[in-house]
Design an enzyme around this catalytic site. Structure first.
Site, short mmCIF file in Angstrom:
data_model
loop_
_atom_site.label_atom_id
_atom_site.label_comp_id
_atom_site.label_asym_id
_atom_site.label_seq_id
_atom_site.Cartn_x
_atom_site.Cartn_y
_atom_site.Cartn_z
CG HIS A 65 25.85 -2.68 33.33
ND1 HIS A 65 27.09 -3.27 33.40
CD2 HIS A 65 26.02 -1.41 33.78
CE1 HIS A 65 27.96 -2.41 33.88
NE2 HIS A 65 27.34 -1.28 34.13
CD GLU A 67 25.41 -7.51 30.34
OE1 GLU A 67 26.50 -7.81 29.84
OE2 GLU A 67 25.12 -6.34 30.70
CB CYS A 95 31.06 -5.47 33.59
SG CYS A 95 29.56 -5.42 34.61
#
Length: 192
Positions: A65, A67, A95
């Site tokens: 992801h 991040e 998420c």
């Protein structure tokens, strides 16, 4: 979502707007490469020290992801302790997995464009960022460049995704350019 009483409204023309535009640019790059258009930047001492975009389709790795990639980039140059003085700007609400990781790292605050009603960890589904039974909570702000963040997602979801487990034909889909909220809702508001 509840809004904090007497909290400041953050405008698009602020420094926050500049950093969110950089996150949107990463989201556009992800879209151009066939990834879910989530992009982010990490800001430490008013400087971008890490950036990321989703890389799950190309890598076939569900943990790639935006991040996580931005944190990995930052940690190549800065100590882990610097994350406690770092802000994250991301196009879509982190998420649940990313929210938990940000909390464990001790991120200072998170700014995002639009909610993630399927997997969101800061209000979309759960509120992992503020659970008082674990690591200290962090403040979260939502809504800056919300239309742009939603438009990126809509652009992705109308195109064919041959890497999806069960690809669906989407030849007749058109980009929805209408929004269910007013222009006045574009201001960035904190979430408790």
């Amino acid at each position: 979502m509840e809004q904090e009483v007497n909290s400041p409204v953050i405008r698009e023309d602020s420094r926050h707007g500049y950093f969110m535009k950089q996150a949107l640019a990463m989201g556009e790059k992800a879209l151009a490469t066939g990834e879910t258009p989530v992009g982010c930047v990490l800001v430490y001492n008013d400087k971008i020290v890490g950036s990321g975009m989703n890389d799950t389709n190309r890598s076939m790795n569900g943990t790639r992801h935006a991040e996580f990639l931005a944190i990995a980039e930052m940690l190549q140059t800065y100590p882990k302790s610097a994350i406690k003085e770092t802000d994250l700007y991301v196009t879509v609400e982190p998420c649940i997995m990313c929210t938990a990781a940000l909390r464990q790292y001790g991120i200072r605050s998170v700014f995002f464009g639009t909610h993630n009603e399927r997997f969101g960890g800061v209000g979309g589904v759960l509120t992992v960022h503020s659970d008082k039974s674990i690591d200290p909570p962090y403040p979260v702000y939502v809504g800056l460049y919300r239309k742009e963040a939603i438009t990126l997602l809509r652009q992705f979801y109308i195109q064919e995704n041959e890497k999806a487990p069960n690809p669906r034909p989407k030849k007749n889909r058109a980009l929805n350019t209408t929004f269910d909220f007013e222009e006045d809702d574009q201001d960035f508001m904190p979430i408790i």
